[in-house]
Design a protein around this motif. Structure first.
Motif, PDB file in Angstrom:
ATOM      1  N   GLY A  30       0.828  -1.200   0.000  1.00 36.11           N
ATOM      2  CA  GLY A  30       0.000   0.000   0.000  1.00 36.11           C
ATOM      3  C   GLY A  30       0.863   1.250   0.000  1.00 36.11           C
ATOM      4  N   THR A  31       0.621   2.139   0.956  1.00 37.43           N
ATOM      5  CA  THR A  31       1.404   3.362   1.039  1.00 37.43           C
ATOM      6  C   THR A  31       2.853   3.024   1.373  1.00 37.43           C
ATOM      7  OG1 THR A  31      -0.527   4.590   1.791  1.00 37.43           O
ATOM      8  CG2 THR A  31       1.607   5.603   2.166  1.00 37.43           C
ATOM      9  N   VAL A  32       3.761   3.557   0.570  1.00 37.64           N
ATOM     10  CA  VAL A  32       5.186   3.276   0.727  1.00 37.64           C
ATOM     11  C   VAL A  32       5.863   4.487   1.356  1.00 37.64           C
ATOM     12  CG1 VAL A  32       7.335   2.803  -0.503  1.00 37.64           C
ATOM     13  CG2 VAL A  32       5.203   1.719  -1.242  1.00 37.64           C
ATOM     14  N   GLU A  33       6.701   4.254   2.364  1.00 43.63           N
ATOM     15  CA  GLU A  33       7.500   5.332   2.939  1.00 43.63           C
ATOM     16  C   GLU A  33       8.587   5.708   1.935  1.00 43.63           C
ATOM     17  OE1 GLU A  33       8.582   8.191   5.641  1.00 43.63           O
ATOM     18  OE2 GLU A  33       6.867   6.821   5.767  1.00 43.63           O
ATOM     19  N   PRO A  34       8.632   6.961   1.478  1.00 44.60           N
ATOM     20  CA  PRO A  34       9.595   7.346   0.451  1.00 44.60           C
ATOM     21  C   PRO A  34      11.033   7.097   0.887  1.00 44.60           C
ATOM     22  CG  PRO A  34       7.918   9.041   0.706  1.00 44.60           C
ATOM     23  CD  PRO A  34       7.730   8.076   1.837  1.00 44.60           C
ATOM     24  N   LEU A  35      11.842   6.615  -0.045  1.00 44.18           N
ATOM     25  CA  LEU A  35      13.243   6.320   0.219  1.00 44.18           C
ATOM     26  C   LEU A  35      14.069   7.600   0.136  1.00 44.18           C
ATOM     27  CD1 LEU A  35      15.389   3.811   0.319  1.00 44.18           C
ATOM     28  CD2 LEU A  35      15.796   4.528  -2.031  1.00 44.18           C
ATOM     29  N   PRO A  36      14.831   7.945   1.174  1.00 45.06           N
ATOM     30  CA  PRO A  36      15.693   9.140   1.103  1.00 45.06           C
ATOM     31  C   PRO A  36      16.843   8.908   0.122  1.00 45.06           C
ATOM     32  CG  PRO A  36      15.338   8.409   3.378  1.00 45.06           C
ATOM     33  CD  PRO A  36      14.898   7.300   2.493  1.00 45.06           C
ATOM     34  N   ILE A  37      16.935   9.730  -0.903  1.00 45.27           N
ATOM     35  CA  ILE A  37      17.957   9.569  -1.932  1.00 45.27           C
ATOM     36  C   ILE A  37      18.621  10.912  -2.195  1.00 45.27           C
ATOM     37  CG2 ILE A  37      16.288   9.882  -3.807  1.00 45.27           C
ATOM     38  CD1 ILE A  37      17.931   7.872  -5.451  1.00 45.27           C
ATOM     39  N   ALA A  38      19.934  10.895  -2.338  1.00 41.32           N
ATOM     40  CA  ALA A  38      20.706  12.108  -2.614  1.00 41.32           C
ATOM     41  C   ALA A  38      21.155  12.096  -4.067  1.00 41.32           C
ATOM     42  CB  ALA A  38      21.915  12.189  -1.685  1.00 41.32           C
ATOM     43  N   LEU A  39      20.959  13.209  -4.765  1.00 41.44           N
ATOM     44  CA  LEU A  39      21.400  13.352  -6.153  1.00 41.44           C
ATOM     45  C   LEU A  39      22.318  14.560  -6.244  1.00 41.44           C
ATOM     46  CD1 LEU A  39      18.156  12.360  -6.316  1.00 41.44           C
ATOM     47  CD2 LEU A  39      18.746  12.347  -8.734  1.00 41.44           C
ATOM     48  N   THR A  40      23.565  14.326  -6.564  1.00 38.56           N
ATOM     49  CA  THR A  40      24.492  15.431  -6.762  1.00 38.56           C
ATOM     50  C   THR A  40      24.445  15.864  -8.224  1.00 38.56           C
ATOM     51  OG1 THR A  40      26.358  13.988  -7.324  1.00 38.56           O
ATOM     52  CG2 THR A  40      26.005  14.500  -4.994  1.00 38.56           C
ATOM     53  N   ASP A  41      24.708  17.149  -8.481  1.00 37.13           N
ATOM     54  CA  ASP A  41      24.786  17.614  -9.864  1.00 37.13           C
ATOM     55  C   ASP A  41      25.861  16.825 -10.612  1.00 37.13           C
ATOM     56  OD1 ASP A  41      22.800  19.449  -9.634  1.00 37.13           O
ATOM     57  OD2 ASP A  41      24.101  21.215  -9.559  1.00 37.13           O
ATOM     58  N   PHE A  42      25.517  16.377 -11.820  1.00 35.88           N
ATOM     59  CA  PHE A  42      26.487  15.645 -12.613  1.00 35.88           C
ATOM     60  C   PHE A  42      27.683  16.558 -12.907  1.00 35.88           C
ATOM     61  CE2 PHE A  42      23.905  11.996 -14.661  1.00 35.88           C
ATOM     62  CZ  PHE A  42      23.309  11.720 -13.436  1.00 35.88           C
ATOM     63  N   TYR A  43      28.877  16.048 -12.688  1.00 31.95           N
ATOM     64  CA  TYR A  43      30.100  16.839 -12.789  1.00 31.95           C
ATOM     65  C   TYR A  43      30.435  17.163 -14.247  1.00 31.95           C
ATOM     66  CZ  TYR A  43      35.027  18.050 -12.583  1.00 31.95           C
ATOM     67  OH  TYR A  43      36.234  18.686 -12.719  1.00 31.95           O
ATOM     68  N   GLY A  44      30.883  18.382 -14.503  1.00 35.45           N
ATOM     69  CA  GLY A  44      31.372  18.784 -15.815  1.00 35.45           C
ATOM     70  C   GLY A  44      32.588  19.667 -15.650  1.00 35.45           C
ATOM     71  N   SER A  45      33.518  19.598 -16.606  1.00 35.73           N
ATOM     72  CA  SER A  45      34.748  20.377 -16.507  1.00 35.73           C
ATOM     73  C   SER A  45      34.641  21.741 -17.180  1.00 35.73           C
ATOM     74  CB  SER A  45      35.920  19.599 -17.129  1.00 35.73           C
ATOM     75  OG  SER A  45      35.642  19.293 -18.491  1.00 35.73           O
ATOM     76  N   SER A  46      33.553  21.980 -17.927  1.00 36.01           N
ATOM     77  CA  SER A  46      33.312  23.285 -18.539  1.00 36.01           C
ATOM     78  C   SER A  46      31.959  23.799 -18.078  1.00 36.01           C
ATOM     79  CB  SER A  46      33.337  23.188 -20.063  1.00 36.01           C
ATOM     80  OG  SER A  46      32.202  22.467 -20.527  1.00 36.01           O
ATOM     81  N   LYS A  47      31.704  25.084 -18.331  1.00 36.98           N
ATOM     82  CA  LYS A  47      30.418  25.650 -17.921  1.00 36.98           C
ATOM     83  C   LYS A  47      29.261  24.960 -18.633  1.00 36.98           C
ATOM     84  CE  LYS A  47      27.842  29.962 -17.358  1.00 36.98           C
ATOM     85  NZ  LYS A  47      26.569  29.348 -17.810  1.00 36.98           N
ATOM     86  N   ALA A  48      29.421  24.713 -19.943  1.00 39.31           N
ATOM     87  CA  ALA A  48      28.358  24.056 -20.698  1.00 39.31           C
ATOM     88  C   ALA A  48      28.073  22.663 -20.147  1.00 39.31           C
ATOM     89  CB  ALA A  48      28.726  23.981 -22.184  1.00 39.31           C
ATOM     90  N   SER A 106      28.513  12.336 -14.413  1.00 43.76           N
ATOM     91  CA  SER A 106      29.358  13.315 -15.074  1.00 43.76           C
ATOM     92  C   SER A 106      28.904  13.521 -16.508  1.00 43.76           C
ATOM     93  CB  SER A 106      30.824  12.865 -15.051  1.00 43.76           C
ATOM     94  OG  SER A 106      30.981  11.664 -15.788  1.00 43.76           O
ATOM     95  N   VAL A 107      29.269  14.685 -17.057  1.00 48.16           N
ATOM     96  CA  VAL A 107      28.977  15.032 -18.447  1.00 48.16           C
ATOM     97  C   VAL A 107      30.279  15.488 -19.085  1.00 48.16           C
ATOM     98  CG1 VAL A 107      27.686  16.533 -20.000  1.00 48.16           C
ATOM     99  CG2 VAL A 107      26.623  15.729 -17.885  1.00 48.16           C
ATOM    100  N   ALA A 108      30.625  14.903 -20.245  1.00 46.43           N
ATOM    101  CA  ALA A 108      31.836  15.295 -20.958  1.00 46.43           C
ATOM    102  C   ALA A 108      31.509  15.441 -22.447  1.00 46.43           C
ATOM    103  CB  ALA A 108      32.938  14.263 -20.755  1.00 46.43           C
ATOM    104  N   THR A 109      32.160  16.386 -23.090  1.00 46.12           N
ATOM    105  CA  THR A 109      31.950  16.628 -24.513  1.00 46.12           C
ATOM    106  C   THR A 109      32.993  15.879 -25.331  1.00 46.12           C
ATOM    107  OG1 THR A 109      31.120  18.839 -23.997  1.00 46.12           O
ATOM    108  CG2 THR A 109      31.686  18.396 -26.294  1.00 46.12           C
ATOM    109  N   GLU A 110      32.526  15.062 -26.274  1.00 45.02           N
ATOM    110  CA  GLU A 110      33.427  14.307 -27.139  1.00 45.02           C
ATOM    111  C   GLU A 110      33.912  15.181 -28.298  1.00 45.02           C
ATOM    112  OE1 GLU A 110      34.107  10.624 -26.544  1.00 45.02           O
ATOM    113  OE2 GLU A 110      33.602  11.688 -24.692  1.00 45.02           O
ATOM    114  N   ALA A 111      34.890  14.691 -29.042  1.00 47.00           N
ATOM    115  CA  ALA A 111      35.466  15.445 -30.151  1.00 47.00           C
ATOM    116  C   ALA A 111      34.448  15.745 -31.242  1.00 47.00           C
ATOM    117  CB  ALA A 111      36.649  14.675 -30.741  1.00 47.00           C
ATOM    118  N   ASP A 112      33.454  14.879 -31.399  1.00 48.38           N
ATOM    119  CA  ASP A 112      32.443  15.091 -32.445  1.00 48.38           C
ATOM    120  C   ASP A 112      31.279  15.955 -31.972  1.00 48.38           C
ATOM    121  OD1 ASP A 112      31.153  13.387 -30.713  1.00 48.38           O
ATOM    122  OD2 ASP A 112      30.841  11.761 -32.160  1.00 48.38           O
ATOM    123  N   GLY A 113      31.358  16.502 -30.744  1.00 49.38           N
ATOM    124  CA  GLY A 113      30.324  17.392 -30.229  1.00 49.38           C
ATOM    125  C   GLY A 113      29.256  16.702 -29.410  1.00 49.38           C
TER     126      GLY A 113
END
Length: 440
Positions: A30-48, A106-113
């Motif tokens: 029935g009613t489920v007690e919500p699971l506490p979960i932490a989400l960090t911002d995906f890491y990127g080395s550039s602003k984009a 994480s997020v990374a940009t490849e050579a092909d964009g």
């Protein structure tokens, strides 16, 4: 439908080894007690990349929270940074703030964009990785990647298929009541990326997705205001007329194999249920009672059809074999029952109940047992199931304007507990939602 743009590269090395202490939520209770979960911002080395990572994390968090199964921990409580987690989570830091699960990426940009998006799901108390995957995608496809990641997290924690990478087709409504424009529209399940499929020159009603392929069936009033049943291909934009039927035709729905459409047709004040084979266009009548039989819906295995009928004197729900024949009444509560919709799991039938000036959304087992009312409103219609059978979407209407001469229609979604109802935002008024299967 468009083929999957994001290509799964590989499961990240340390993922998914079983452990006796592994976290798991049982969504069948029935009613489920919500699971506490932490989400960090995906890491990127550039602003984009950092911006894209933040956007992906935000969508994943919204999806998980909207399910009612997860409670997102406030990022202000985080002790460890996203950059540090890339090396190794300090699980003690996450236990301190009460997190049972942790998502990092994480997020990374490849050579092909293209963007390479990686994510990992961690069991904080067991100190192990539950899942890890990487995707390659075009930069403008980041939102879909977020939905795919959300589905993976949902599945890994609950053991059931997610529903976030899906779409909703609906009727977009605009204009005054006496000149209402109703266009076919489609959007992501969270209300984003909405676009029109028809131009509004013809009135459209009751769109329904095919369970196989990119097809939608719907009813339209075009030339001469005669009702016609159409097929619309979402990928190509091509539409074709299934047929022009005498009298009024209502509520076309696909069979589970996508080869037939079942609908109701009204002539001379009587309404019966018909089945059309899409290949041959042959039509077969399934009911012959001197009554109004309408709103047919197949069971997921294709063996049964649920429908509403007043053959017993009041509007009630019935089930019959898919080939027609005798029907068994399954609703016996107070009030009138309408719009039965079989769950994709086969275990429940959703319905609308009208009682005491209120509209209720409810569910019952296919034999009529276990009736349970989930939510109510002044006017509530059009239930449709998520493809995993855990969430229902529908629309509510309310009177607006001076003297209540106008009305508004809005979409809502709710889980089976009835606790977690949410408004699904659309660009304009919206009604008659239909949930897609999972996008291939």
């Amino acid at each position: 439908m468009k083929r999957l743009l994001a290509v799964l590269l590989f499961a990240l090395a340390a993922a998914a080894r079983p452990a006796c202490a592994e976290i798991r939520i049982d969504v069948t209770r029935g009613t489920v007690e919500p699971l506490p979960i932490a989400l960090t911002d995906f890491y990127g080395s550039s602003k984009a990349e950092t911006d894209a990572g933040h956007q992906i994390t935000s969508v994943v968090a919204t999806n998980l929270e909207n399910s009612g199964i997860f409670r997102i921990i406030d990022p202000k409580a985080f002790i460890q940074t996203a950059a540090e987690i890339r090396i190794q989570p300090r699980f003690a830091d996450w236990r301190i703030i009460g997190a049972q699960a942790l998502v990092a990426g994480s997020v990374a940009t490849e050579a092909d964009g293209r963007l390479r998006v990686e994510f990992r799901l961690w069991d904080v108390f067991a100190g192990q990785q539950l899942s890890g995957k990487a995707y390659m995608t075009q930069p403008d496809n980041w939102r879909r990647i977020a939905h795919i990641i959300s589905d993976e997290i949902y599945k890994r924690i609950t053991g059931e298929t997610g529903y976030f990478d899906t779409r909703i087709v609906y009727v977009a409504e605009s204009g005054p009541p006496n000149k209402r424009v109703k266009r076919l529209a489609i959007m992501d399940q969270d209300g984003y990326n909405s676009r029109y499929l028809t131009d509004g020159k013809s009135l459209v009603m009751t769109p329904r997705f095919s369970p196989v392929g990119p097809l939608v069936t719907y009813l339209s009033y075009g030339e001469g205001r005669k009702p016609r049943v159409y097929l619309y291909n979402i990928d190509t934009g091509r539409q074709e007329v299934l047929g022009s039927f005498p009298g009024m035709t209502f509520a076309p729905r696909f069979s589970p194999d996508g080869k037939s459409v079942v609908m109701s047709q009204s002539t001379n004040g009587d309404s019966d249920i018909y089945l059309m084979n899409l290949a041959s266009r042959k039509v077969r009548q399934l009911t012959t009672a001197a009554a109004i039989d309408t709103s047919p819906c197949f069971s997921p295995d294709g063996s049964k059809i649920a429908f509403e009928s007043d053959r017993g004197g009041t509007q009630q729900l019935y089930v019959m074999d898919a080939g027609g024949g005798s029907a068994k009444r399954i609703s016996f509560g107070e009030g009138r029952y309408a719009t039965p919709v079989w769950s994709p799991r086969g275990d429940l039938i959703a319905f609308i109940k009208m009682l005491g000036g209120q509209f209720y959304l409810g569910v019952m087992h296919p034999d009529g047992s276990g009736e349970r009312l989930i939510t109510k409103s002044y006017h509530l219609e059009g239930p449709t199931w998520s493809p995993n059978g855990r969430v229902l979407m529908y629309f509510k209407e309310a009177t607006t304007g001076a003297g209540g001469r106008d009305r508004s229609a809005k979409l809502y979604a709710i889980d089976l507990t009835g606790v977690n109802e949410r408004y699904v935002k659309t660009p304009i008024h919206a009604s008659d939602p239909a949930w897609s299967p999972l996008i291939p």
